[in-house]
Design an enzyme around this catalytic site. Structure first.
Site, PDB file in Angstrom:
ATOM      1  N   MET A 160      -1.257 -10.534  -3.272  1.00  0.00           N
ATOM      2  CA  MET A 160      -0.180 -10.150  -4.201  1.00  0.00           C
ATOM      3  C   MET A 160       1.207 -10.374  -3.604  1.00  0.00           C
ATOM      4  SD  MET A 160      -1.633  -6.597  -5.719  1.00  0.00           S
ATOM      5  CE  MET A 160      -3.397  -6.370  -5.827  1.00  0.00           C
ATOM      6  N   ASP A 185       4.883  -9.897   7.468  1.00  0.00           N
ATOM      7  CA  ASP A 185       3.417  -9.752   7.580  1.00  0.00           C
ATOM      8  C   ASP A 185       3.046  -9.774   9.058  1.00  0.00           C
ATOM      9  OD1 ASP A 185       0.422 -10.306   7.192  1.00  0.00           O
ATOM     10  OD2 ASP A 185       1.110 -10.424   5.127  1.00  0.00           O
ATOM     11  N   ASP A 213       4.918  -5.537  11.724  1.00  0.00           N
ATOM     12  CA  ASP A 213       3.863  -4.566  11.424  1.00  0.00           C
ATOM     13  C   ASP A 213       4.522  -3.407  10.677  1.00  0.00           C
ATOM     14  OD1 ASP A 213       2.092  -2.416  11.464  1.00  0.00           O
ATOM     15  OD2 ASP A 213       1.269  -2.949  13.428  1.00  0.00           O
ATOM     16  N   VAL A 214       4.094  -3.170   9.447  1.00  0.00           N
ATOM     17  CA  VAL A 214       4.771  -2.159   8.602  1.00  0.00           C
ATOM     18  C   VAL A 214       4.678  -0.745   9.163  1.00  0.00           C
ATOM     19  CG1 VAL A 214       4.680  -3.381   6.395  1.00  0.00           C
ATOM     20  CG2 VAL A 214       2.705  -2.014   7.121  1.00  0.00           C
ATOM     21  N   ASN A 256       4.288  -3.540  -0.072  1.00  0.00           N
ATOM     22  CA  ASN A 256       3.048  -4.096  -0.629  1.00  0.00           C
ATOM     23  C   ASN A 256       1.886  -4.123   0.365  1.00  0.00           C
ATOM     24  OD1 ASN A 256       1.442  -6.041  -2.470  1.00  0.00           O
ATOM     25  ND2 ASN A 256       1.700  -7.216  -0.577  1.00  0.00           N
ATOM     26  N   TYR A 308      -8.214   5.642   2.254  1.00  0.00           N
ATOM     27  CA  TYR A 308      -7.578   4.720   1.297  1.00  0.00           C
ATOM     28  C   TYR A 308      -7.076   5.509   0.095  1.00  0.00           C
ATOM     29  CZ  TYR A 308      -6.733   0.486  -1.423  1.00  0.00           C
ATOM     30  OH  TYR A 308      -6.127  -0.521  -2.146  1.00  0.00           O
ATOM     31  N   LYS A 321      -3.117   6.225  -0.965  1.00  0.00           N
ATOM     32  CA  LYS A 321      -2.584   5.686  -2.222  1.00  0.00           C
ATOM     33  C   LYS A 321      -2.063   6.805  -3.136  1.00  0.00           C
ATOM     34  CE  LYS A 321      -3.199   1.321  -1.319  1.00  0.00           C
ATOM     35  NZ  LYS A 321      -2.037   0.440  -1.103  1.00  0.00           N
ATOM     36  N   VAL A 343      -8.106  -6.731  -8.494  1.00  0.00           N
ATOM     37  CA  VAL A 343      -7.365  -7.999  -8.541  1.00  0.00           C
ATOM     38  C   VAL A 343      -7.952  -8.902  -7.470  1.00  0.00           C
ATOM     39  CG1 VAL A 343      -5.103  -9.081  -8.290  1.00  0.00           C
ATOM     40  CG2 VAL A 343      -5.286  -6.787  -9.307  1.00  0.00           C
ATOM     41  N   THR A 372      -8.012 -11.111  -4.638  1.00  0.00           N
ATOM     42  CA  THR A 372      -7.154 -11.564  -3.532  1.00  0.00           C
ATOM     43  C   THR A 372      -8.058 -11.669  -2.303  1.00  0.00           C
ATOM     44  OG1 THR A 372      -6.682  -9.345  -2.708  1.00  0.00           O
ATOM     45  CG2 THR A 372      -5.216 -10.185  -4.442  1.00  0.00           C
TER      46      THR A 372
END
Ligand SMILES: NC(=O)c1ccc[n+]([C@@H]2O[C@H](COP(=O)([O-])OP(=O)(O)OC[C@H]3O[C@@H](n4cnc5c(N)ncnc54)[C@H](O)[C@@H]3O)[C@@H](O)[C@H]2O)c1
Length: 248
Positions: A18, A37, A60-61, A87, A155, A159, A188, A190
């Site tokens: 995405m 990324d 690295d986020v 994202n 997860y 979220k 989705v 990906t």
């Protein structure tokens, strides 16, 4: 098309899936894009393909120092940041709650949840100094409900947290013209899950009223709308993009 003309957007997790679809769509709609990324080679190659309106930063986020570098690089390349798309995310492991290790819990939470806090904190000064902005946080249907088949507890909890943080910052900075919205994709296709979806096949499609999986470009279209001035009175809201899955 110039729906995003004048926008300067940071997109995390932009090497594939995405995030990559968003980077392509944002550039073709007139935005300047800072792609980040941990998949440096892939991300840099896409930035080169997109030309002078995109740069790539290896990031690295989960690292606050990394966020400082990203913001500095963005402002140096293109000026004040108008848009942040948090994202990047991982599934981490497919594991029942009894077997989920504390280490995996923290690793998944750092990438999916702490990153969203760090990202918003990092860009807010730039947005405040320049009259506002739009932040889009990629949650999931797993941030709306614990649907059957969710990979693990971390997860889902991360979220749900993204959805909560979105509303908090939207309320906190609404009077400063900073809009913050969460998006909640269903299945989705990906690189994150295409093998799993192929394997699940008909069974997975059958729980989606539209009877198909989503495509990354469809999520990018929602991101364009929320980043653009077309959504100027929309903030603190959750936007499902799931082919009707959660409606049932
Ligand atoms: N694919 C789906 O069905 C689906 C459904 C709901 C929500 N989502 C969410 O959408 C977002 C994008 O997912 P996708 O399907 O495009 O996945 P993807 O795996 O194809 O892409 C995610 C990108 O994030 C990057 N990333 C992972 N950890 C990172 C880190 N620590 N720092 C920086 N980058 C990192 C990866 O390298 C990858 O390029 C994720 O947050 C995911 O949880 C996906």
């Amino acid at each position: 098309m110039d729906r995003l003309k004048g926008k300067v957007a940071i997109i995390t997790g932009a090497a594939q899936g995405m995030g990559a679809a968003a980077a392509r769509a944002f550039v073709s709609n007139g935005a300047k894009v800072i792609m980040t990324d941990i998949k440096a080679e892939k991300g840099a190659a896409l930035a080169i393909e997109l030309g002078e309106d995109a740069i790539f930063v290896d990031h690295d986020v989960g690292s606050s120092a990394g966020w400082k570098t990203v913001v500095e690089a963005a402002e140096k390349a293109y000026g004040p940041i108008t848009t942040l798309i948090n994202n990047a995310g991982i599934v981490g492991v497919v594991e029942g709650t009894i077997d989920l290790t504390e280490e995996d819990y923290h690793r998944i939470s750092a990438t999916n949840q702490t990153s969203v806090f760090l990202g918003m904190q990092a860009v807010l000064p730039s947005m405040l100094a320049n009259g506002g902005g739009s932040i889009i946080n990629n949650s999931s249907i797993a941030g709306m409900a614990a649907v059957v088949g969710c990979p693990n507890l971390a997860y889902v909890s991360s979220k749900f947290a993204v959805r909560g943080m979105t509303k908090h910052v939207a309320v906190e900075y609404g009077d400063k013209n900073i809009r913050v919205n969460s998006i909640h994709p269903g299945y989705v296709k990906t690189p994150m899950n295409e093998d799993a979806l192929d394997e699940a096949g008909y069974e997975a499609v059958n729980v989606i009223p539209m009877r198909r999986f989503g495509e990354a470009y469809e999520v990018a279209n929602l991101m364009i709308f929320l980043a653009s001035d077309e959504s100027s009175f929309i903030t603190g809201a959750e936007h499902l993009i799931d082919g009707g899955m959660i409606a049932g």
